[in-house]
Write an enzyme that holds these catalytic residues in place. Structure first.
Site, PDB file in Angstrom:
ATOM      1  N   GLU A  44      -0.624  -5.204   4.327  1.00  0.00           N
ATOM      2  CA  GLU A  44       0.909  -4.315   3.801  1.00  0.00           C
ATOM      3  C   GLU A  44       1.532  -5.518   3.140  1.00  0.00           C
ATOM      4  OE1 GLU A  44       1.115  -1.603   3.811  1.00  0.00           O
ATOM      5  OE2 GLU A  44      -0.132  -0.523   4.415  1.00  0.00           O
ATOM      6  N   GLN A  49       2.754  -4.478  -4.730  1.00  0.00           N
ATOM      7  CA  GLN A  49       2.649  -5.038  -5.648  1.00  0.00           C
ATOM      8  C   GLN A  49       1.452  -5.135  -6.415  1.00  0.00           C
ATOM      9  OE1 GLN A  49       5.086  -7.257  -4.872  1.00  0.00           O
ATOM     10  NE2 GLN A  49       7.050  -6.514  -6.378  1.00  0.00           N
ATOM     11  N   THR A  50       0.500  -4.780  -5.541  1.00  0.00           N
ATOM     12  CA  THR A  50      -1.057  -5.007  -6.043  1.00  0.00           C
ATOM     13  C   THR A  50      -2.036  -3.573  -5.620  1.00  0.00           C
ATOM     14  OG1 THR A  50      -0.746  -6.880  -5.461  1.00  0.00           O
ATOM     15  CG2 THR A  50      -3.032  -6.487  -5.850  1.00  0.00           C
ATOM     16  N   GLY A  88      -0.883 -13.202  -7.568  1.00  0.00           N
ATOM     17  CA  GLY A  88       0.234 -13.469  -7.463  1.00  0.00           C
ATOM     18  C   GLY A  88       1.176 -12.762  -7.039  1.00  0.00           C
ATOM     19  N   TYR A 127       9.799   0.092   3.067  1.00  0.00           N
ATOM     20  CA  TYR A 127       8.362   0.344   2.712  1.00  0.00           C
ATOM     21  C   TYR A 127       7.374   0.213   3.550  1.00  0.00           C
ATOM     22  CZ  TYR A 127       3.549   1.233   1.368  1.00  0.00           C
ATOM     23  OH  TYR A 127       2.362   1.558   1.214  1.00  0.00           O
ATOM     24  N   ASP A 145       6.131   5.242  -1.060  1.00  0.00           N
ATOM     25  CA  ASP A 145       5.763   4.599  -2.785  1.00  0.00           C
ATOM     26  C   ASP A 145       6.013   5.605  -3.820  1.00  0.00           C
ATOM     27  OD1 ASP A 145       3.872   6.279  -2.033  1.00  0.00           O
ATOM     28  OD2 ASP A 145       1.781   4.298  -2.390  1.00  0.00           O
ATOM     29  N   CYS A 199      -2.510  14.424  -7.121  1.00  0.00           N
ATOM     30  CA  CYS A 199      -0.569  14.881  -8.225  1.00  0.00           C
ATOM     31  C   CYS A 199      -0.520  13.354  -8.261  1.00  0.00           C
ATOM     32  CB  CYS A 199       0.443  15.522  -7.308  1.00  0.00           C
ATOM     33  SG  CYS A 199       1.894  15.640  -7.759  1.00  0.00           S
ATOM     34  N   CYS A 206      -4.430  20.184 -10.879  1.00  0.00           N
ATOM     35  CA  CYS A 206      -3.635  21.060 -10.198  1.00  0.00           C
ATOM     36  C   CYS A 206      -4.227  23.049  -9.883  1.00  0.00           C
ATOM     37  CB  CYS A 206      -2.380  21.550 -11.049  1.00  0.00           C
ATOM     38  SG  CYS A 206      -1.517  20.748 -11.413  1.00  0.00           S
ATOM     39  N   CYS A 209      -5.787  21.929  -6.316  1.00  0.00           N
ATOM     40  CA  CYS A 209      -4.213  21.372  -5.466  1.00  0.00           C
ATOM     41  C   CYS A 209      -4.044  22.669  -4.118  1.00  0.00           C
ATOM     42  CB  CYS A 209      -3.037  20.531  -6.058  1.00  0.00           C
ATOM     43  SG  CYS A 209      -1.619  20.750  -5.083  1.00  0.00           S
ATOM     44  N   CYS A 215       4.350  24.897  -5.142  1.00  0.00           N
ATOM     45  CA  CYS A 215       4.356  23.441  -5.984  1.00  0.00           C
ATOM     46  C   CYS A 215       5.859  24.353  -6.668  1.00  0.00           C
ATOM     47  CB  CYS A 215       3.907  23.349  -6.052  1.00  0.00           C
ATOM     48  SG  CYS A 215       3.818  21.740  -7.119  1.00  0.00           S
TER      49      CYS A 215
HETATM   50  S1  SF4 Z   1       0.086  22.022  -8.270  1.00  0.00           S
HETATM   51 FE1  SF4 Z   1       1.908  20.590  -8.233  1.00  0.00          FE
HETATM   52  S2  SF4 Z   1       1.977  18.504  -5.998  1.00  0.00           S
HETATM   53 FE2  SF4 Z   1      -0.135  19.983  -6.921  1.00  0.00          FE
HETATM   54  S3  SF4 Z   1      -1.160  18.953  -8.014  1.00  0.00           S
HETATM   55 FE3  SF4 Z   1      -0.097  19.537  -9.528  1.00  0.00          FE
HETATM   56  S4  SF4 Z   1       1.977  19.620  -9.893  1.00  0.00           S
HETATM   57 FE4  SF4 Z   1       0.683  18.630  -7.654  1.00  0.00          FE
END
Ligand code: SF4
Length: 353
Positions: A44, A49-50, A88, A127, A145, A199, A206, A209, A215
């Site tokens: 972790e 940053q990598t 780094g 985090y 993140d 996303c 989408c 998704c 969404c």
């Molecule tokens: S539908 Fe919404 S949650 Fe799904 S990829 Fe598109 S923007 Fe992201």
């Protein structure tokens, strides 16, 4: 403090679809093979940053040399820096080493077992504490993140800026309410992977998704506006000039002082801005070159700086006239013994004979 779990339809849908989508076996990672808290902590810190793909070879090399807490806690700092070389952000390595000593000597080798105690460890922020406690201990602390901020802001249609204290608090609370109490580790991995691969910042997928039907950003056409950031980081521009002074057998390095960028790491001697190479070499180092050639210019970005570095190769017949100074004469064959920073590494990778 335990945050109550969210049970509204939108949150239940999010949690169920996300967990159904995730297939951990598709993305095996060396540090996820077991629940060794030392190895998870180490990975972790490296991942801060990598990118994951970059970290894997360094992780293997580092854990080959420091396989358990004791080996890291009792190592010399120079040795730790050497094995960190190339990753780094060297403060991470210093903090990791400091923390290893603290856990090994002060806590008698017992790793902290809850979120607040992990937060007190050098180099561990919210985090990382959430990642360690969920991945290694199965505790319900959600990671936040960039991928998670983006996904949550779009799915829930949240326009609060993600880079303010209040915004972070809001997103943290939301994520903590959403986390799957039966499998916090998988939920955390899933939410980050989903943000990274579905996303995505540009052109999110989408069409495929599984969250699309609920969404908000998709429904309202605001995907491009989310997440909202209050300020974007302005990087200071920094110009550096380096001298690769060599007689063909050896060349000069020096060690950067504490308090500068890259403290304690080695690099080529630098040439102050607006100074002529030959004049500087003669005055400061007592050297008269047979040839000076500008070999390349490299761009390099740090969190708050944008560096433009010009490299000159300076040929000399020998180092007999070299004045005393902070520099070290290094034979090419011994070069890998010195921990250099990433910009130097870039240069040597391209130009070392
Ligand atoms: S539908 Fe919404 S949650 Fe799904 S990829 Fe598109 S923007 Fe992201």
């Amino acid at each position: 403090m335990t945050v109550p779990i969210a049970t509204d339809q939108k949150s239940l849908f999010f949690r169920d679809r996300l967990m159904d989508w995730h297939r951990p076996e598709d993305r095996p990672l060396p540090w996820k093979e077991n629940k060794d808290i030392y190895l998870i902590w180490l990975s972790e810190i490296m991942l801060q940053q990598t990118r994951t793909g970059q970290v894997t070879p360094y992780y293997k090399r580092f854990t080959g040399r420091f396989p358990v807490l004791e080996s890291l806690a009792t190592a010399e700092e120079e040795d730790v820096m050497h094995y960190w070389q190339g990753l780094g952000y060297y403060n991470r390595a210093r903090n990791l080493h400091r923390a290893a000593k603290y856990i090994y000597f002060d806590l008698e080798g017992k790793f902290p077992s809850d979120y607040p105690s992990w937060l007190a460890i050098p180099g561990v922020g919210p985090y990382t504490a959430a990642a360690i406690t969920s991945f290694a201990l199965g505790l319900p602390h959600a990671v936040l993140d960039g991928n998670v901020f983006r996904l949550l802001s779009r799915y829930f249609g949240i326009f609060d800026p993600i880079d303010t204290g209040a915004g972070k608090k809001l997103f943290q609370q939301l994520a903590d309410q959403l986390i799957d109490r039966n499998n916090p580790a998988q939920f955390n991995q899933a939410i980050m992977d989903f943000g990274a691969t579905i996303c995505k910042p540009q052109n999110p997928l989408c069409d495929i998704c599984p969250l699309q039907s609920k969404c908000i950003a998709f429904i309202e056409g605001t995907i491009g506006q989310l997440p909202v950031k209050k300020r974007s980081v302005a990087r200071k521009k920094l110009v550096l000039n380096y001298l690769h002074i060599t007689d063909g057998e050896a060349f000069l390095l020096w060690r950067r002082p504490p308090g500068s960028i890259w403290p304690g790491l080695y690099e080529l001697p630098s040439l102050p801005e607006d100074t002529e190479v030959n004049a500087h070499l003669k005055k400061e180092m007592g050297l008269i070159p047979t040839e000076v050639k500008k070999v390349t210019q490299l761009k390099h970005q740090l969190t708050h700086r944008e560096i433009t570095a010009t490299f000159y190769r300076v040929q000399i017949s020998d180092f007999k006239r070299l004045k005393k100074g902070d520099w070290i004469l290094v034979k090419y064959k011994n070069f890998t013994k010195f921990a250099v920073h990433r910009l130097m590494k870039k240069y040597f990778h391209i130009f070392m004979d």
